[in-house]
Design a protein around this motif. Structure first.
Motif, PDB file in Angstrom:
ATOM      1  N   ASN A 284       0.800  -1.234   0.000  1.00 44.26           N
ATOM      2  CA  ASN A 284       0.000   0.000   0.000  1.00 44.26           C
ATOM      3  C   ASN A 284       0.830   1.280   0.000  1.00 44.26           C
ATOM      4  OD1 ASN A 284       0.886   0.384   2.657  1.00 44.26           O
ATOM      5  ND2 ASN A 284      -0.999  -0.432   3.557  1.00 44.26           N
ATOM      6  N   LEU A 335      -5.203   2.367  -4.063  1.00 42.77           N
ATOM      7  CA  LEU A 335      -6.433   1.729  -3.606  1.00 42.77           C
ATOM      8  C   LEU A 335      -6.189   0.905  -2.345  1.00 42.77           C
ATOM      9  CD1 LEU A 335      -9.420   1.120  -4.086  1.00 42.77           C
ATOM     10  CD2 LEU A 335      -8.726  -0.776  -5.573  1.00 42.77           C
ATOM     11  N   ASN A 336      -5.084   0.171  -2.306  1.00 42.29           N
ATOM     12  CA  ASN A 336      -4.743  -0.610  -1.117  1.00 42.29           C
ATOM     13  C   ASN A 336      -4.527   0.300   0.091  1.00 42.29           C
ATOM     14  OD1 ASN A 336      -4.841  -3.008  -2.550  1.00 42.29           O
ATOM     15  ND2 ASN A 336      -2.631  -3.079  -2.925  1.00 42.29           N
ATOM     16  N   LYS A 338      -5.825   3.316   0.669  1.00 37.30           N
ATOM     17  CA  LYS A 338      -7.102   3.858   1.136  1.00 37.30           C
ATOM     18  C   LYS A 338      -7.892   2.809   1.905  1.00 37.30           C
ATOM     19  CE  LYS A 338     -10.996   6.646  -0.466  1.00 37.30           C
ATOM     20  NZ  LYS A 338     -11.572   7.386  -1.619  1.00 37.30           N
ATOM     21  N   ARG A 339      -7.916   1.585   1.414  1.00 38.26           N
ATOM     22  CA  ARG A 339      -8.651   0.514   2.076  1.00 38.26           C
ATOM     23  C   ARG A 339      -8.059   0.192   3.448  1.00 38.26           C
ATOM     24  NH1 ARG A 339      -9.428  -3.640  -3.066  1.00 38.26           N
ATOM     25  NH2 ARG A 339     -11.338  -2.679  -3.935  1.00 38.26           N
ATOM     26  N   THR A 340      -6.728   0.210   3.553  1.00 41.17           N
ATOM     27  CA  THR A 340      -6.079  -0.058   4.831  1.00 41.17           C
ATOM     28  C   THR A 340      -6.564   0.905   5.897  1.00 41.17           C
ATOM     29  OG1 THR A 340      -4.076  -0.960   3.815  1.00 41.17           O
ATOM     30  CG2 THR A 340      -3.867  -0.107   6.052  1.00 41.17           C
ATOM     31  N   GLN A 342      -9.266   2.944   5.798  1.00 40.19           N
ATOM     32  CA  GLN A 342     -10.717   2.860   5.986  1.00 40.19           C
ATOM     33  C   GLN A 342     -11.102   1.667   6.851  1.00 40.19           C
ATOM     34  OE1 GLN A 342     -12.010   2.810   1.858  1.00 40.19           O
ATOM     35  NE2 GLN A 342     -12.766   4.916   1.992  1.00 40.19           N
ATOM     36  N   ASN A 343     -10.431   0.540   6.670  1.00 41.57           N
ATOM     37  CA  ASN A 343     -10.822  -0.685   7.363  1.00 41.57           C
ATOM     38  C   ASN A 343     -10.308  -0.754   8.804  1.00 41.57           C
ATOM     39  OD1 ASN A 343     -12.085  -1.578   5.028  1.00 41.57           O
ATOM     40  ND2 ASN A 343     -10.340  -2.790   4.340  1.00 41.57           N
TER      41      ASN A 343
END
Length: 410
Positions: A284, A335-336, A338-340, A342-343
């Motif tokens: 990421n 994208l990875n 942002k997901r890290t 957010q999650n």
């Protein structure tokens, strides 16, 4: 009726990284079923002045105090304030620390608190070395902030933008602005399409750094220094306007702005060491190689014996150049990232972590078993319990040395 009240102490109105972290984490807690009070302090150079003096507390209430104040500011805090202690009060310090050792004067402060919260595993390992009290990891909340599209305050004229944000009063040697400037100029000095923005505050209060930055960047129009207090909205707009966020730091307790840039869908480059590894990895972001150094003499805030990472400048140059040349092919990385965030660092995730821990403490207090809350045998969350007996022996030796040093000085 017996109630548990949570008092969250911080310099909420200040412009700083720790104030930003405190504001964010307080929002994750304030809507819980606890009664939560925000205790704001105005901070001058030598004092913390409490601005909330009208709190009504029943004699039967159980109190949990969270002190989200830097460990190095606690002596200053104690000049005008006390850390109250009683059977109905539980005191939590929320601290970050960037090095593997604590100075002796900080070790003594551990006795004032019943528990320590930290934002990263890196910090957890540090404090667990010195304290038998619970050391609980509660990461910082990274807020999703929606803002309308608008141009940032600075005109960038379609340049490729690298950005770095730091406080000029927050140990510049640790932030390693020197190394970043050298890396950038060595890589892009002949490329008029690339700029580096150094966003700071309080530069006028650090005259030595001001002179140094002026000297380093003169005759280099590709480096833009912004020394101004930005609102949160303006800071987010600045992050949104960049292509890549860079931190060639030597040590971080967490790395708030790195995580914020990842959430804003940016390519983030950082030294592969310390607290930022809580959320950065090779899927990421871009982690810069480094050499671990032990300081041989005091230099500002970095003291003799401290370990820190010295980023590999040649590797840094390759990474910056790779990001510039391949930017349009790095969507998966963004994208990875942002997901890290957010999650794992959302309001719900961080709020649930705090609420779970506070609920456990509250239940012990209401049962009249506050000592159970402080008993490290029950703290399965603390990775310290996984260490071997040598760490405990080392801890005892460190404490004995601190006591002997104190007596010798007296």
């Amino acid at each position: 009726m017996e109630n548990t009240i949570v008092n969250y102490h911080a310099t909420f109105s200040k412009t700083s990284g720790i104030a930003e972290a405190a504001r964010a984490n307080f929002t994750a807690l304030k809507d819980s079923y606890f009664t939560v009070n925000q205790i704001n302090y105005s901070q001058s150079k030598s004092q913390f002045i409490k601005e909330n003096n009208n709190l009504v507390i029943d004699i039967d209430d159980k109190i949990i105090n969270i002190y989200h104040i830097n460990i190095n500011d606690i002596p200053c805090y104690l000049l005008n304030n006390k850390i109250p202690r009683s059977a109905s009060i539980y005191n939590i310090a929320y601290w970050a620390w960037e090095f593997h050792k604590l100075p002796d004067e900080f070790i003594e402060l551990l006795a004032l608190f019943d528990e320590i919260w930290v934002p990263s595993s890196f910090c957890q390992n540090v404090f667990a070395t010195y304290s038998f009290k619970p050391v609980i990891k509660i990461p910082h909340l990274i807020e999703t902030i929606e803002i309308e599209e608008s141009k940032p305050k600075i005109k960038l004229q379609d340049k490729f933008v690298f950005l770095s944000i730091f406080d000029s009063l927050s140990t510049p040697e640790r932030k390693n602005t020197d190394g970043l400037i050298q890396c950038f100029l060595d890589t892009f000095s002949n490329n008029p399409n690339v700029v580096l923005i150094l966003k700071t505050v309080h530069l006028e209060k650090n005259k030595r750094l001001h002179r140094k930055l002026t000297e380093q960047t003169k005759n280099h129009n590709s480096i833009i220094i912004i020394n101004e207090n930005y609102t949160k909205k303006e800071l987010i707009q600045l992050i949104d306007s960049c292509h890549s966020y860079v931190s060639l730091h030597r040590a971080e307790g967490f790395g708030l702005t790195l995580a914020e840039a990842m959430l804003r869908n940016k390519i983030v480059i950082g030294t592969g060491y310390s607290g930022n590894l809580e959320f950065m990895n090779n899927q990421n972001s871009f982690l810069v190689n480094y050499q671990l150094i032990t300081k041989d003499k005091d230099s500002g805030f970095i003291k003799q014996g401290y370990q820190y990472a010295e980023p590999d400048i040649e590797n840094s140059k390759k990474v910056l150049n790779f990001v510039y040349d391949n930017y349009n092919n790095l969507e998966d990385i963004k994208l990875n990232a942002k997901r890290t965030i957010q999650n794992s660092f959302s309001k719900k995730t961080i709020g649930d972590l705090m609420l779970s821990r506070l609920s456990k403490i509250s239940s012990f207090m209401k049962e009249g078993n506050i000592n159970l809350a402080k008993n490290n045998d029950l703290i399965t969350e603390n990775i310290r319990l996984k260490n071997n007996i040598k760490k405990y022996e080392k801890n005892i030796i460190i404490k004995l040395k601190a006591i002997l040093t104190s007596k010798t000085n007296k």
